[in-house]
Scaffold this active site. Structure first.
Site, PDB file in Angstrom:
ATOM      1  N   PRO A 124       0.837  -1.202   0.000  1.00 24.60           N
ATOM      2  CA  PRO A 124       0.000   0.000   0.000  1.00 24.60           C
ATOM      3  C   PRO A 124       0.872   1.254   0.000  1.00 24.60           C
ATOM      4  O   PRO A 124       1.940   1.267   0.623  1.00 24.60           O
ATOM      5  CB  PRO A 124      -0.801  -0.118   1.307  1.00 24.60           C
ATOM      6  N   LYS A 125       0.447   2.260  -0.706  1.00 29.57           N
ATOM      7  CA  LYS A 125       1.155   3.545  -0.696  1.00 29.57           C
ATOM      8  C   LYS A 125       0.619   4.342   0.500  1.00 29.57           C
ATOM      9  O   LYS A 125      -0.334   5.111   0.393  1.00 29.57           O
ATOM     10  CB  LYS A 125       0.924   4.293  -2.006  1.00 29.57           C
TER      11      LYS A 125
END
Length: 563
Positions: A124-125
């Protein structure tokens, strides 16, 4: 010679495409607009990299950065595209530079990037502030902000008050450099529903300003890079978990195809997470040695952001739409954009007054989102061009609730809106006749007034070019059925200025009874005051209304024929 013809056709097409995207500006205006926008982008870059403040949303920044580069391609094609300007007040040198992550726009770009690559992982960013952790001989000696990628601020003192950051390490991480994201902890955060909620700003604020230890305890860290660490990704993840950085392993997933990547992206977009995210990061396990890392030069990692709930759009032109009562609405025509699964080309922003308050001109950029039932709306104006060339709205004196009962070119829209109102299910219920149908009939038959269609014969309908016999027969049948509608439905077709609840209790069943009423007589009805009574008297005695009532009498409509 056929290839010359094809080449000329291609050149014409390319020219048309260019003219569709490049503003029709003089060189002086182009320079003025680009300088103004570049100054604003520089201001936002400075706020972000020096103070950790996101002055605007990512959608606004990314959209205007892209717009600037498009203008540059139009007017200064020889120049290289501008990149974000990295500013920092920090003086501490990163032992290994932060490369940053290139963003790709869509799945096609992802597919192109992963072609020929192996051992891919997605993470995930996480939306926070990027940092470097430096461990020497098992001790945390530095925590640095990202800054410009090469130098940052020294936040080591804050790190010592954060429970989430191990102060000592042993084993392979005892002498290591780590890069990651300090973020604000959340519980069951669903990105698709909740958005970014300024998570980055809260994390940056806690790290940059004087904060109580309790505030710092609300922060966590996600390590996304271990330069010069193990080349085997699984070994790297296991080592980080054992050292006290468990999130990296928990939120790193191996993928083999675009389908895997897209599926994981959708899952993290719609499922509860312990942090705010704005997309996913796709990386190869194989990375170059840390000494080769440079800001903006990472080739082994990309970001694919989540679809924004808002999109930036350029206003192409502004139109004014008239409803049946003469109310004027302002409609923005936009360069087409995609929000979720809907393509948006037009958005109604309401009254002329609201348009004037929002101060929107062609060439401006607005932020658009979808309201309930997928209706596009303008949330804000994010950029205004210097030259404000606005169209003049229609004169209010020329467009009134009693105008456009008869067709005139100046009030074409209101006339069509009246016909659409008449044919709606709640009025005369003319089935299968839409706004476009009325526009077509008006074009072909030249209807004189709002009830002229009643005098159209079946033969006339059958002779309209492009209309099938089945369609013309259906229209004739629907028009004929309206003659059976009761008197009060025809009053509503006029746009009679009486509330529907009062109209249903109106004792009058003949038009001549209405004409005979004076203001005092109207005021005896519930809820009718002097102002409304005056309007009712003016309405029934208006020359065009009287003429239309006489026409309905000629057509044998109930309530009009006995006057």
């Amino acid at each position: 010679m056929w290839w010359i013809t094809k080449l000329l056709g291609l050149l014409v097409l390319l020219s048309a495409m260019a003219s569709a995207t490049c503003p029709a500006w003089s060189p002086v205006q182009a320079q003025q607009e680009m300088t103004k926008l570049n100054e604003k982008l520089t201001e936002w870059d400075r706020a972000y990299y020096q103070k950790g403040i996101s002055a605007v949303s990512d959608a606004t920044y990314d959209g205007l950065r892209s717009q600037f580069n498009e203008w540059q391609e139009c007017f200064n094609p020889a120049e290289t595209p501008h990149e974000p300007q990295l500013f920092t007040e920090g003086k501490a040198l990163h032992p290994i530079a932060h490369t940053g992550v290139k963003k790709v726009p869509d799945s096609a770009a992802v597919a192109q990037w992963i072609k020929g690559k192996s051992d891919l992982w997605v993470q995930p960013k996480v939306d926070g502030v990027a940092v470097t952790l430096v461990y020497q001989q098992g001790r945390l000696v530095k925590l640095l902000s990202r800054g410009d990628g090469e130098k940052g601020q020294d936040w080591t003192a804050k790190a010592k008050m954060m429970d989430a950051i191990p102060k000592t390490l042993s084993g392979p991480l005892a002498n290591s450099i780590l890069q990651g994201e300090v973020f604000w902890k959340r519980e069951s955060h669903v990105q698709k529903k909740m958005g970014s909620i300024n998570a980055r700003g809260k994390a940056a604020g806690a790290m940059m300003h004087k904060s109580e230890p309790e505030v710092l305890k609300e922060l966590e860290i996600f390590v996304w890079a271990w330069p010069d660490g193990p080349s085997d990704m699984q070994l790297k993840l296991d080592s980080l978990e054992q050292a006290g950085f468990p999130l990296t392993k928990a939120w790193s997933k191996p993928v083999k195809s675009l389908s895997d990547i897209a599926q994981q992206r959708e899952s993290w977009f719609t499922q509860p997470l312990p942090f705010v995210t704005d997309g996913i990061v796709i990386r190869q396990s194989q990375e170059p040695a840390g000494k080769y890392w440079l800001p903006g030069k990472a080739t082994w990692v990309i970001a694919w952001k989540f679809p924004p709930v808002q999109q930036l759009a350029e206003v192409k032109d502004i139109q004014f739409s008239m409803g049946r009562t003469g109310k004027i609405a302002v409609v923005l025509n936009l360069n087409p954009l995609q929000i979720d699964d809907k393509q948006v080309k037009r958005v109604n922003i309401g009254s002329v007054k609201r348009w004037q308050e929002m101060d929107i001109a062609p060439g401006d950029h607005v932020m658009v989102s979808l309201a309930g039932q997928g209706i596009p709306r303008v949330d804000e104006v994010v950029w205004r061009v210097s030259e404000r060339k606005k169209p003049a709205p229609p004169s209010k004196e020329m467009i009134t609730p009693l105008s456009c009962l008869y067709f005139e070119s100046i009030c074409r829209e209101q006339f069509i809106a009246r016909l659409a109102w008449i044919s709606s299910p709640a009025i005369l219920n003319i089935n299968g006749v839409s706004v476009s149908s009325w526009q077509y009939l008006q074009q072909k038959l030249g209807l004189e007034h709002i009830f002229s269609w009643m005098a159209v014969t079946q033969e006339q309908l059958s002779q309209i070019s492009g209309m099938s016999p089945v369609r013309s027969a259906h229209l004739w049948q629907q028009f004929s059925k309206t003659r059976q509608q009761p008197f009060k439905q025809w009053l509503m077709a006029f746009g009679f200025p009486l509330p529907r609840a009062v109209l249903t209790t109106l004792p009058d069943s003949q038009w001549l009874h209405l004409v005979a009423r004076d203001e005092l007589s109207w005021q005896k009805l519930p809820g009718i005051g002097p102002g409304r009574a005056k309007k009712l008297v003016e309405f029934v005695n208006h020359p065009q209304i009287a003429a239309l009532a006489a026409f309905l009498a000629q057509q044998g409509i109930q309530g009009f024929s006995n006057q």
